[in-house]
Design an enzyme around this catalytic site. Structure first.
Site, mmCIF file in Angstrom:
data_model
loop_
_atom_site.group_PDB
_atom_site.id
_atom_site.type_symbol
_atom_site.label_atom_id
_atom_site.label_comp_id
_atom_site.label_asym_id
_atom_site.label_seq_id
_atom_site.Cartn_x
_atom_site.Cartn_y
_atom_site.Cartn_z
ATOM 1 N N ASP A 39 0.855 -1.183 0.000
ATOM 2 C CA ASP A 39 0.000 0.000 0.000
ATOM 3 C C ASP A 39 0.895 1.238 0.000
ATOM 4 O OD1 ASP A 39 -1.754 2.205 1.164
ATOM 5 O OD2 ASP A 39 -3.199 0.572 1.030
ATOM 6 N N ILE A 40 0.543 2.238 -0.799
ATOM 7 C CA ILE A 40 1.377 3.449 -0.863
ATOM 8 C C ILE A 40 1.191 4.339 0.362
ATOM 9 C CG2 ILE A 40 1.672 3.493 -3.374
ATOM 10 C CD1 ILE A 40 -0.512 5.700 -3.426
ATOM 11 N N ASN A 98 -13.410 -3.096 1.800
ATOM 12 C CA ASN A 98 -14.488 -2.114 1.827
ATOM 13 C C ASN A 98 -15.347 -2.325 0.590
ATOM 14 O OD1 ASN A 98 -13.222 -1.007 4.104
ATOM 15 N ND2 ASN A 98 -12.014 0.383 2.849
ATOM 16 N N GLY A 104 -17.067 2.496 2.498
ATOM 17 C CA GLY A 104 -15.796 3.213 2.416
ATOM 18 C C GLY A 104 -14.916 2.806 1.253
ATOM 19 N N GLN A 105 -15.486 2.150 0.239
ATOM 20 C CA GLN A 105 -14.679 1.727 -0.907
ATOM 21 C C GLN A 105 -14.318 2.926 -1.766
ATOM 22 O OE1 GLN A 105 -16.516 -1.247 -3.411
ATOM 23 N NE2 GLN A 105 -14.626 -1.644 -4.527
ATOM 24 N N HIS A 111 -10.451 -5.535 -3.604
ATOM 25 C CA HIS A 111 -9.121 -5.607 -2.997
ATOM 26 C C HIS A 111 -9.230 -5.877 -1.506
ATOM 27 C CE1 HIS A 111 -10.293 -1.327 -2.841
ATOM 28 N NE2 HIS A 111 -9.482 -1.176 -1.793
#
Length: 124
Positions: A39-40, A98, A104-105, A111
């Site tokens: 994750d960034i 999510n 909250g997607q 993913h």
């Protein structure tokens, strides 16, 4: 698989672009069906995303993909340990997905967030 449940690739989807190597990512794992990458904006000491290569918008469309979901979930413990999560039961990790606006997607490509490592975390 129904035509409406997924398409092989959505040219406007950031995760499809990552799978196609059009956007760089730091690979955790890859096989014919799935791709995992860091994750960034990590929320935890270990935080990576596990996604299907096929464009499935969310868990709401995942009903026809039981084998794929099983494959993804079965990979989580192996990848979590390889990425530095401590072993169960003292260690562990969270798997979060999510779904939809109320869930909250933000990216509409299925993913799973896998987050772990020593607590406390900024979120979670």
């Amino acid at each position: 698989m129904n035509a409406h449940s997924h398409t092989a690739h959505d040219p406007s989807c950031i995760f499809c672009k990552i799978v196609a190597k059009q956007i760089p990512s730091k690979t955790v794992y890859e096989d014919e069906q799935v791709y995992a990458f860091h994750d960034i904006n990590p929320w935890a000491p270990v935080h990576f995303l596990l996604i299907p290569k096929a464009h499935i918008p969310s868990m709401a469309q995942a009903g026809d993909h039981a084998a794929l979901l099983g494959h993804m979930m079965a990979l989580v413990p192996k990848l979590a340990l390889e990425q530095g999560c401590n072993p169960y039961p003292e260690g562990g990790y969270r798997v979060v997905t999510n779904t939809g606006a109320e869930g909250g997607q933000e990216v509409h490509h299925l993913h799973f967030h896998v987050m772990g490592g020593p607590r406390p975390w900024a979120r979670g």
